[in-house]
Design an enzyme around this catalytic site. Sequence first.
Site, PDB file in Angstrom:
ATOM      1  N   ASN A 149      -4.465 -34.493 -67.978  1.00  0.00           N
ATOM      2  CA  ASN A 149      -3.045 -34.760 -67.799  1.00  0.00           C
ATOM      3  C   ASN A 149      -2.246 -33.457 -67.753  1.00  0.00           C
ATOM      4  OD1 ASN A 149      -0.712 -36.430 -67.536  1.00  0.00           O
ATOM      5  ND2 ASN A 149      -1.712 -37.983 -68.786  1.00  0.00           N
ATOM      6  N   ASP A 199       1.318 -36.578 -72.763  1.00  0.00           N
ATOM      7  CA  ASP A 199       1.234 -36.860 -71.332  1.00  0.00           C
ATOM      8  C   ASP A 199       1.639 -35.598 -70.575  1.00  0.00           C
ATOM      9  OD1 ASP A 199       1.426 -38.142 -68.729  1.00  0.00           O
ATOM     10  OD2 ASP A 199       1.620 -40.051 -69.768  1.00  0.00           O
TER      11      ASP A 199
END
Length: 298
Positions: A149, A199
């Site tokens: 990510n 994230d």
Amino acid sequence: MSLMVASEESFVLGEGPVWDAPRSRLLWVDIEAGLVLAGELGSDGRIEVRSREAFDATVGAVAVAEDATLLVAAHDRLVVVTPEGTRQPGARVVPDGEQRRMNDGKTDPAGRFLVGTLSLTGPTHRDVLCRLEPDGSLAVLDDDLMLSNGLGWSADGTRFYSTDTLDRVIWVRDYDVASGAVGERRALIRFDDGAGMPDGLCVDAEDHLWVAVWGAGEVRRYTPDGVLTRTLAVPAPHTTSVAFAGAGLDTLVITTASTRLSEEQLRANPDSGRLFTARVGVRGLPVAPWSGVSASRG
């Protein structure tokens, strides 16, 4: 810190915002809708969608060259989109037949594009983070990830940050911008169970990290040593990524997702999936344009 809903439209899995300074526009993707979007950031902090480029499957990330050519991390391979709209196939990142897709990607300070993958059948510790080299080949930096990510670099380019969302860790390693050489990765920030998962991320001009935290409805700011200093609450549980935008790079753009939320969660958080903006009192770092060299091998 002032936070506002910036888009009228709600997206399924908004991700990967990047400020295209030469054209004063924001680019981002809706992964599950297969869209690359471009929008105008107003002085009031609102973002108006101006164009969208549709793909047949998922789209993990987008980068832009100086001449407005786009490099799109489509489902399993890179795609070059010229300013005239012509599409040219690029390097294949996911081998044919594998149940994986590309996820977040970003250019390094020299304009090389890095992108990672995730498994569509559950975590395997076999997902990769790779880099498109000037000769069009792919260099694999990691091959043991659960879900590759967010990516980012320090202001001087010597520190490279990368995220494994399902492993709940942000890694850091030494990085040589000129040669592309990377050092051994080491854990910088580990997230406790139940505290959300890291994230997308970006780095500000003070070398602090801004991290979107999936499942927590937060953006968190950390020092270069991994110490939490600020938390920005976002009325969307699935915050996905962040980027600094605007002529002064002084507006923080936050993407969110409406997917993977129950009906009850959506009722409680009706702005899920929208873009948000905030003035956070610090400027961001410019993102290098994609170098665009020999991208079509594969």
